[in-house]
Design a protein around this motif. Structure first.
Motif, PDB file in Angstrom:
ATOM      1  N   ARG A  37      40.792  60.404  32.491  1.00  0.00           N
ATOM      2  CA  ARG A  37      39.729  59.410  32.619  1.00  0.00           C
ATOM      3  C   ARG A  37      39.386  58.795  31.266  1.00  0.00           C
ATOM      4  N   ALA A  38      39.337  59.644  30.246  1.00  0.00           N
ATOM      5  CA  ALA A  38      39.020  59.173  28.896  1.00  0.00           C
ATOM      6  C   ALA A  38      40.116  58.250  28.368  1.00  0.00           C
ATOM      7  N   LEU A  39      41.365  58.624  28.653  1.00  0.00           N
ATOM      8  CA  LEU A  39      42.482  57.793  28.213  1.00  0.00           C
ATOM      9  C   LEU A  39      42.484  56.446  28.921  1.00  0.00           C
ATOM     10  N   THR A  40      42.125  56.459  30.201  1.00  0.00           N
ATOM     11  CA  THR A  40      42.061  55.201  30.953  1.00  0.00           C
ATOM     12  C   THR A  40      40.983  54.293  30.381  1.00  0.00           C
ATOM     13  N   ARG A  41      39.844  54.870  30.033  1.00  0.00           N
ATOM     14  CA  ARG A  41      38.775  54.068  29.429  1.00  0.00           C
ATOM     15  C   ARG A  41      39.226  53.478  28.094  1.00  0.00           C
ATOM     16  N   LYS A  42      39.937  54.311  27.316  1.00  0.00           N
ATOM     17  CA  LYS A  42      40.429  53.847  26.011  1.00  0.00           C
ATOM     18  C   LYS A  42      41.430  52.699  26.201  1.00  0.00           C
ATOM     19  N   GLY A  43      42.335  52.876  27.158  1.00  0.00           N
ATOM     20  CA  GLY A  43      43.319  51.821  27.428  1.00  0.00           C
ATOM     21  C   GLY A  43      42.658  50.526  27.852  1.00  0.00           C
ATOM     22  N   THR A  44      41.620  50.631  28.688  1.00  0.00           N
ATOM     23  CA  THR A  44      40.888  49.454  29.151  1.00  0.00           C
ATOM     24  C   THR A  44      40.229  48.729  27.983  1.00  0.00           C
ATOM     25  N   ALA A  45      39.672  49.503  27.059  1.00  0.00           N
ATOM     26  CA  ALA A  45      39.032  48.912  25.872  1.00  0.00           C
ATOM     27  C   ALA A  45      40.070  48.198  25.000  1.00  0.00           C
ATOM     28  N   LEU A  46      41.245  48.803  24.863  1.00  0.00           N
ATOM     29  CA  LEU A  46      42.311  48.191  24.058  1.00  0.00           C
ATOM     30  C   LEU A  46      42.789  46.880  24.682  1.00  0.00           C
ATOM     31  N   VAL A  47      42.830  46.837  26.007  1.00  0.00           N
ATOM     32  CA  VAL A  47      43.226  45.607  26.702  1.00  0.00           C
ATOM     33  C   VAL A  47      42.237  44.491  26.407  1.00  0.00           C
ATOM     34  N   LYS A  48      40.962  44.809  26.437  1.00  0.00           N
ATOM     35  CA  LYS A  48      39.931  43.808  26.183  1.00  0.00           C
ATOM     36  C   LYS A  48      40.019  43.246  24.768  1.00  0.00           C
TER      37      LYS A  48
ATOM     38  N   ALA B 178      42.884  42.912  23.102  1.00  0.00           N
ATOM     39  CA  ALA B 178      44.210  42.324  22.873  1.00  0.00           C
ATOM     40  C   ALA B 178      44.146  40.805  22.733  1.00  0.00           C
ATOM     41  N   LYS B 179      44.800  40.298  21.686  1.00  0.00           N
ATOM     42  CA  LYS B 179      44.832  38.854  21.449  1.00  0.00           C
ATOM     43  C   LYS B 179      46.258  38.299  21.419  1.00  0.00           C
ATOM     44  N   CYS B 180      47.245  39.194  21.304  1.00  0.00           N
ATOM     45  CA  CYS B 180      48.638  38.764  21.346  1.00  0.00           C
ATOM     46  C   CYS B 180      49.434  39.825  22.111  1.00  0.00           C
ATOM     47  N   SER B 181      50.678  39.548  22.370  1.00  0.00           N
ATOM     48  CA  SER B 181      51.475  40.453  23.204  1.00  0.00           C
ATOM     49  C   SER B 181      51.602  41.857  22.596  1.00  0.00           C
TER      50      SER B 181
ATOM     51  N   GLU C  83      50.626  46.814  23.450  1.00  0.00           N
ATOM     52  CA  GLU C  83      51.479  47.998  23.362  1.00  0.00           C
ATOM     53  C   GLU C  83      50.687  49.306  23.295  1.00  0.00           C
ATOM     54  N   PRO C  84      49.662  49.418  22.427  1.00  0.00           N
ATOM     55  CA  PRO C  84      48.886  50.677  22.417  1.00  0.00           C
ATOM     56  C   PRO C  84      48.142  50.924  23.730  1.00  0.00           C
ATOM     57  N   ALA C  85      47.693  49.842  24.381  1.00  0.00           N
ATOM     58  CA  ALA C  85      46.995  49.986  25.669  1.00  0.00           C
ATOM     59  C   ALA C  85      47.962  50.527  26.724  1.00  0.00           C
ATOM     60  N   ILE C  86      49.165  49.976  26.759  1.00  0.00           N
ATOM     61  CA  ILE C  86      50.172  50.423  27.723  1.00  0.00           C
ATOM     62  C   ILE C  86      50.534  51.883  27.473  1.00  0.00           C
ATOM     63  N   GLU C  87      50.717  52.227  26.209  1.00  0.00           N
ATOM     64  CA  GLU C  87      51.047  53.626  25.857  1.00  0.00           C
ATOM     65  C   GLU C  87      49.930  54.575  26.281  1.00  0.00           C
ATOM     66  N   THR C  88      48.680  54.141  26.107  1.00  0.00           N
ATOM     67  CA  THR C  88      47.525  54.974  26.478  1.00  0.00           C
ATOM     68  C   THR C  88      47.447  55.179  27.987  1.00  0.00           C
ATOM     69  N   PHE C  89      47.681  54.103  28.748  1.00  0.00           N
ATOM     70  CA  PHE C  89      47.698  54.219  30.213  1.00  0.00           C
ATOM     71  C   PHE C  89      48.813  55.169  30.662  1.00  0.00           C
ATOM     72  N   GLN C  90      49.966  55.078  30.027  1.00  0.00           N
ATOM     73  CA  GLN C  90      51.092  55.955  30.382  1.00  0.00           C
ATOM     74  C   GLN C  90      50.747  57.424  30.131  1.00  0.00           C
ATOM     75  N   LYS C  91      50.064  57.686  29.024  1.00  0.00           N
ATOM     76  CA  LYS C  91      49.634  59.059  28.726  1.00  0.00           C
ATOM     77  C   LYS C  91      48.634  59.546  29.778  1.00  0.00           C
ATOM     78  N   ALA C  92      47.729  58.636  30.172  1.00  0.00           N
ATOM     79  CA  ALA C  92      46.737  58.995  31.184  1.00  0.00           C
ATOM     80  C   ALA C  92      47.417  59.388  32.493  1.00  0.00           C
ATOM     81  N   LEU C  93      48.475  58.685  32.827  1.00  0.00           N
ATOM     82  CA  LEU C  93      49.172  58.961  34.084  1.00  0.00           C
ATOM     83  C   LEU C  93      49.938  60.283  34.044  1.00  0.00           C
ATOM     84  N   THR C  94      50.344  60.706  32.856  1.00  0.00           N
ATOM     85  CA  THR C  94      51.009  62.022  32.763  1.00  0.00           C
ATOM     86  C   THR C  94      50.001  63.150  32.977  1.00  0.00           C
TER      87      THR C  94
END
Length: 256
Positions: free
Chosen positions: A4-15, A17-20, A24-35
């Motif tokens: 849950r904490a990782l998902t929140r962190k990933g969501t914050a990183l997405v917000k 994000a200003k370029c492609s 990358e860190p948001a995607i990596e964080t979501f992937q860790k959350a899913l593991t």
């Protein structure tokens, strides 16, 4: 809790994000959350982030000037019959400008030269989709269909192109070639090998399969063999005769 904490962190990183690359860190964080815990909401956020990254990458890479330069490089390679190299340049041109019908048309021509007909057909159709008035799209598509020995479909493509460019010589020549091949089948002038090849190809065509599986058309074919009076009535029906013509062109039916 960790997920849950990782998902929140990933969501914050997405917000943030200003370029492609920022995704990358948001995607990596979501992937860790899913593991830690495979949560549907987290998976959706991951998919959304990956899509947003891809869309931004395309926007950042978009450059019509470089696209035109790459297309010209492809044209030079094409003239020199360096078709694989030309494909590479046209592909790069389309990465720089995915809305250029000329690049799709030119790459379709390359694929046709290379014998990659399904790829050529796909590019020609995309070319027409982007610019329905661009005659090259129709000549490319018609050429691929002709080489695939789908003469009825090629004829329809050339005729559609002529609606937009009535005096185009390539389209007119395409119509003539298709009519010659169709008439060859109508006269029963196909060699046994040509007939067998055309029949085998036709039986893989969904349109031909649908005609042959239609109970009404099955009865029509029986009438043509056994009931001349009924057959005469069928000839007055344009839809029926259009289907019969397709079967004749495919070598499935021979008219005597």
């Amino acid at each position: 809790m960790i997920a849950r904490a990782l998902t929140r962190k990933g969501t914050a990183l997405v917000k943030m994000a200003k370029c492609s690359k920022d995704y990358e860190p948001a995607i990596e964080t979501f992937q860790k959350a899913l593991t830690e815990h495979r949560n549907p909401d987290t998976l959706k956020r991951l998919n959304d982030a990956e899509k947003a990254k891809k869309d931004l990458e395309q926007q950042e890479y978009f450059d019509p000037k470089i696209a035109d330069e790459e297309r010209e490089k492809g044209n030079e390679c094409f003239k020199q019959q360096k078709y694989p190299e030309a494909v590479k340049h046209y592909t790069e041109s389309l990465r720089r400008n995915p809305k250029d019908p000329k690049a799709y048309s030119n790459r379709a021509a390359c694929y046709t030269k290379l014998g990659a007909l399904p790829e050529g057909l796909k590019d020609a159709e995309k070319c027409i989709e982007l610019d329905p008035t661009f005659s090259k799209g129709y000549t490319r598509k018609g050429a691929v269909q002709f080489f695939m020995k789908e003469y009825d479909k090629a004829l329809e493509t050339y005729q559609e192109g002529l609606k937009h460019d009535a005096n185009n010589q390539e389209l007119l020549d395409g119509v003539r070639r298709c009519v010659e091949q169709i008439n060859k089948a109508n006269r029963g002038d196909l060699s046994p090998e040509e007939l067998k090849e055309r029949q085998a190809k036709a039986m893989q065509d969904p349109e031909i399969q649908n005609i042959l599986s239609d109970p009404v058309m099955r009865q029509v074919l029986i009438d043509f063999q056994e009931n001349p009076k009924a057959a005469q009535e069928h000839t007055k029906n344009p839809m029926v005769m259009n289907k019969i013509q397709k079967l004749v062109s495919a070598g499935i039916v021979q008219m005597r």
